[in-house]
Enzyme design. Structure first.
Site, PDB file in Angstrom:
ATOM      1  N   HIS A 137       5.125   5.710  11.497  1.00 35.44           N
ATOM      2  CA  HIS A 137       4.637   5.588  10.123  1.00 35.44           C
ATOM      3  C   HIS A 137       3.736   6.807   9.883  1.00 35.44           C
ATOM      4  O   HIS A 137       2.513   6.703   9.826  1.00 35.44           O
ATOM      5  CB  HIS A 137       3.870   4.274   9.975  1.00 35.44           C
ATOM      6  CG  HIS A 137       3.614   3.846   8.563  1.00 35.44           C
ATOM      7  ND1 HIS A 137       3.805   4.669   7.471  1.00 35.44           N
ATOM      8  CD2 HIS A 137       3.162   2.662   8.067  1.00 35.44           C
ATOM      9  CE1 HIS A 137       3.479   4.008   6.375  1.00 35.44           C
ATOM     10  NE2 HIS A 137       3.086   2.794   6.708  1.00 35.44           N
ATOM     11  N   ARG A 195      11.297   3.906   3.239  1.00 38.78           N
ATOM     12  CA  ARG A 195      10.956   2.958   4.320  1.00 38.78           C
ATOM     13  C   ARG A 195      12.230   2.211   4.671  1.00 38.78           C
ATOM     14  O   ARG A 195      12.942   1.714   3.785  1.00 38.78           O
ATOM     15  CB  ARG A 195       9.871   1.982   3.867  1.00 38.78           C
ATOM     16  CG  ARG A 195       9.666   0.855   4.858  1.00 38.78           C
ATOM     17  CD  ARG A 195       8.448   0.009   4.545  1.00 38.78           C
ATOM     18  NE  ARG A 195       7.228   0.733   4.852  1.00 38.78           N
ATOM     19  CZ  ARG A 195       6.022   0.182   4.806  1.00 38.78           C
ATOM     20  NH1 ARG A 195       5.877  -1.096   4.459  1.00 38.78           N
ATOM     21  NH2 ARG A 195       4.945   0.886   5.101  1.00 38.78           N
ATOM     22  N   ARG A 202       0.801  -1.228   0.000  1.00 42.83           N
ATOM     23  CA  ARG A 202       0.000   0.000   0.000  1.00 42.83           C
ATOM     24  C   ARG A 202       0.837   1.283   0.000  1.00 42.83           C
ATOM     25  O   ARG A 202       0.563   2.210  -0.768  1.00 42.83           O
ATOM     26  CB  ARG A 202      -0.896   0.069   1.259  1.00 42.83           C
ATOM     27  CG  ARG A 202      -2.190  -0.628   1.147  1.00 42.83           C
ATOM     28  CD  ARG A 202      -2.540  -1.208   2.495  1.00 42.83           C
ATOM     29  NE  ARG A 202      -1.563  -2.226   2.816  1.00 42.83           N
ATOM     30  CZ  ARG A 202      -1.671  -3.490   2.410  1.00 42.83           C
ATOM     31  NH1 ARG A 202      -2.728  -3.866   1.762  1.00 42.83           N
ATOM     32  NH2 ARG A 202      -0.728  -4.372   2.668  1.00 42.83           N
ATOM     33  N   THR A 203       1.813   1.337   0.888  1.00 48.02           N
ATOM     34  CA  THR A 203       2.502   2.617   1.074  1.00 48.02           C
ATOM     35  C   THR A 203       3.242   3.003  -0.208  1.00 48.02           C
ATOM     36  O   THR A 203       3.109   4.120  -0.712  1.00 48.02           O
ATOM     37  CB  THR A 203       3.472   2.524   2.268  1.00 48.02           C
ATOM     38  OG1 THR A 203       2.746   2.030   3.388  1.00 48.02           O
ATOM     39  CG2 THR A 203       4.071   3.874   2.601  1.00 48.02           C
ATOM     40  N   LYS A 252      25.897  -4.679  -1.672  1.00 47.87           N
ATOM     41  CA  LYS A 252      27.362  -4.790  -1.804  1.00 47.87           C
ATOM     42  C   LYS A 252      28.066  -4.095  -0.646  1.00 47.87           C
ATOM     43  O   LYS A 252      29.290  -4.004  -0.630  1.00 47.87           O
ATOM     44  CB  LYS A 252      27.823  -4.122  -3.109  1.00 47.87           C
ATOM     45  CG  LYS A 252      27.210  -4.673  -4.365  1.00 47.87           C
ATOM     46  CD  LYS A 252      27.682  -3.832  -5.556  1.00 47.87           C
ATOM     47  CE  LYS A 252      26.753  -3.970  -6.738  1.00 47.87           C
ATOM     48  NZ  LYS A 252      26.992  -2.913  -7.732  1.00 47.87           N
TER      49      LYS A 252
HETATM   50  N1   CP Z   1      -0.104   0.009   5.856  1.00 52.69           N
HETATM   51  C1   CP Z   1       1.084  -0.294   5.289  1.00 52.69           C
HETATM   52  O1   CP Z   1       2.122   0.289   5.644  1.00 52.69           O
HETATM   53  O2   CP Z   1       1.011  -1.245   4.332  1.00 52.69           O
HETATM   54  P1   CP Z   1       2.246  -1.751   3.460  1.00 52.69           P
HETATM   55  O3   CP Z   1       3.227  -2.407   4.410  1.00 52.69           O
HETATM   56  O4   CP Z   1       1.664  -2.705   2.459  1.00 52.69           O
HETATM   57  O5   CP Z   1       2.877  -0.556   2.827  1.00 52.69           O
END
Ligand code: CP
Length: 311
Positions: A132, A104, A54-55, A83
């Site tokens: 998040h 991320r 999603r993110t 590496k």
């Molecule tokens: N909600 C969320 O962070 O989903 P993903 O890990 O799929 O990005």
């Protein structure tokens, strides 16, 4: 590097109540009109050192719908970090190519660190078990849309409150709006003390439970379910003990409030039975859709783009 000119989006704790309300209103405007040429000529990098559906895809959708271009990776194993290239060097390199970095990373504090070593804005798309914040903006937008307000709501959070970074961010985000919190978790996955201290300092009501009871559900406006975060456990035997501890079933909702909405950052594993999906109170798929608009708002905010409100 001129820090004055740069605006990153690293932690919900950096946002004022006014910032949050401005971003919610901006998300609302993008939902009315998501296709605009605001990012024409901009290159945005999505660096995902941890898996995501999603993110990453909602950030990339947000950029594409605003006519920006996307570079990046979804699997760090295909990059030179495999590496031995350091995060610092990776960020320095990507800063040569992109106008914005969305990252991320599995290490807590990685996004803050990245933001301090580049003059390109950085958006935190999740840093370990810490925060998040873009998820929090879509959660707040979803709460606002479904409840018509953010103030004075009872929010019940269920599951992995220890490692669940979306829980940690949402507590901080909601703290401006006088919430009452219920926290339902097994002993092993209780909310870390630092968040309890935070709520105590803010004078917020919260109560902890180990039982997932209908009584608590029935007093809630928002039921925020979470997955047990398998990837954060060092001992998988411990994960096995708690992985299916709470499962929301449709019959548990029969006496819940009319305005109750069930949120989940997703992915779900077992914690929401499929029979809940057809209940009008299940909102998690719409919640994920709201991620595109909330992220359009965040991107435009950090890039300082002036965009007229949707008609
Ligand atoms: N909600 C969320 O962070 O989903 P993903 O890990 O799929 O990005």
């Amino acid at each position: 590097m001129d820090q004055m000119k740069k605006k990153s989006f690293v932690s919900v704790a950096d946002l004022s109540k006014e910032d949050i309300l401005r971003l919610v209103k901006s998300a609302e405007s993008f939902e009315k009109n998501p296709n605009r040429k605001i990012l024409e000529g901009k290159v945005c990098a999505t660096l995902f050192f941890e898996p995501s559906t999603r993110t990453r895809l909602s950030f990339e959708t947000a950029i594409n719908r605003l006519d920006g271009k996307v570079i990046g990776f979804s699997d760090a194993a295909t990059t030179s970090s495999s590496k031995g290239e350091t995060l610092k060097d990776t960020i320095k390199m990507v800063s040569n190519y992109a106008d914005l970095i969305i990252m991320r990373h599995y290490l807590e504090g990685a996004a803050r660190y990245a933001s301090e070593i580049t003059d390109v804005p950085v958006i935190n798309a999740g840093d370990g078990a810490n925060q998040h914040p873009s998820q929090t903006m879509l959660d707040l937008y979803s709460i606002y849309k479904t409840q018509g307000k953010l103030n004075n709501l009872t929010i019940t959070m269920v599951g992995d409150l220890k490692y669940g970074r979306t829980v940690h961010s949402l507590i901080v985000g909601m703290s401006h709006f006088n919430p009452a919190f219920n926290f339902i978790a097994p002993e092993e996955l209780r909310l870390p003390d630092i968040y309890k201290q935070f709520m105590e300092e803010k004078g917020l009501y919260y109560k902890e439970y180990t039982d997932f009871s209908e009584e608590v559900i029935n007093g809630s406006d928002i039921l925020y379910m979470t997955r047990v975060q398998r990837e954060r456990f060092t001992d998988l035997m411990e994960y096995e003990k708690v992985k299916n501890i709470y499962i929301l079933k449709n019959n548990m909702l029969k006496d819940s409030k009319e305005n109750l909405r069930i949120l989940h950052p997703l992915p779900r594993v077992n914690e929401i039975a499929y029979d809940v999906d057809d209940n009008f109170k299940a909102y998690y798929f719409e919640q994920a859709k709201n991620g595109v608009f909330a992220r359009q708002a965040i991107i435009c905010d950090v890039l300082g783009t002036n965009h007229p409100p949707a008609p």
